[in-house]
Design an enzyme around this catalytic site. Structure first.
Site, short mmCIF file in Angstrom:
data_model
loop_
_atom_site.label_atom_id
_atom_site.label_comp_id
_atom_site.label_asym_id
_atom_site.label_seq_id
_atom_site.Cartn_x
_atom_site.Cartn_y
_atom_site.Cartn_z
CD GLU A 1 1.76 10.01 -2.77
OE1 GLU A 1 1.54 8.99 -2.07
OE2 GLU A 1 2.69 10.10 -3.61
NE ARG B 1 2.74 6.74 3.81
CZ ARG B 1 3.97 6.88 3.34
NH1 ARG B 1 4.89 7.47 4.09
NH2 ARG B 1 4.28 6.44 2.14
CB THR C 1 -1.41 5.84 1.95
OG1 THR C 1 -0.20 6.57 1.99
CG2 THR C 1 -1.20 4.52 2.73
CE LYS D 1 3.38 4.26 -4.73
NZ LYS D 1 3.06 4.78 -3.38
#
Length: 218
Positions: free
Chosen positions: A49, A53, A77, A137
């Site tokens: 993943e 960011r 994100t 998640k």
């Protein structure tokens, strides 16, 4: 009974079950992207993943998708609808978001990018479930209640499968993987900044090997 999403459920389940740990990766130097991915794959961790960011998120996804075909690279994100198409075009095959909004639901439906949305409370789990998601998640996992939370909601929401992320380490991951509603965990401990900065790819591979030895308890 196996749970499936209305939105890309089988595809997401296969990805989640491909590795006991999904590393959460923030790339500060684009030159690190490919050797990092190769080091993780060499250690048995294929599902990656790469978060948005930093400014290098999308370029890193593209580089990994093109140069490390063994990796199953996703984008993390996701917070804006426009990011779905950009990530998919860069080579991401799944997406992860810290939460879920109507705009993200619509983007998941139209972009063709399978989404693992973040939830923290039972109400958020139920809302995501109503929107068609069965793979979620739990984030941030430890502040949200951790193993206790997962076990508590396993009864009333038994058709939901989780990837808990946030505050999990190599030592605590087995506790989460023992939960019947957990397919894998997410964690940043596989990519510590000091090893990235020094280019210690052998050290990264060693961390990946340890993580890959974790097994989901059936």
């Amino acid at each position: 009974m196996t749970s499936t999403n209305i939105l890309y459920g089988n595809q997401l389940l296969d990805i989640m079950r491909a590795s006991p740990v999904i590393p959460v990766i923030a790339i500060d130097d684009i030159a690190h992207a490919v050797p990092l991915a190769k080091a993780l794959v060499a250690g048995g961790i294929r599902v990656l993943e790469v978060t948005l960011r930093t400014e290098h998120g999308l370029p890193a996804i593209r580089a990994i998708a093109e140069q490390v075909p063994e990796a199953i690279v996703g984008v993390g994100t996701l917070t804006q609808a426009a990011e779905f198409t950009a990530a998919r075009d860069a080579g991401a095959v799944f997406g992860v978001s810290p939460g879920l909004t109507p705009a993200l639901i619509a983007a998941a439906k139209t972009s063709g990018l399978p989404l693992l949305p973040g939830v923290m409370t039972p109400s958020e789990v139920m809302a995501a479930r109503e929107a068609g998601f069965r793979q979620l998640k739990l984030f941030p996992a430890v502040p949200a209640g951790g193993v206790g939370m997962l076990n508590a909601i396993a009864g009333p929401l038994s058709d939901v499968t989780f990837c808990p992320t946030g505050g999990i380490s190599l030592s605590t991951a087995p506790e989460f993987l023992a939960c019947k509603n957990v397919a894998c965990v997410g964690g940043s401990w596989l990519t510590p900044k000091d090893l990235l900065k020094s280019g210690d790819w052998a050290g990264i591979t060693a961390l990946a090997i340890a993580a890959s030895k974790l097994r989901k308890v059936i």
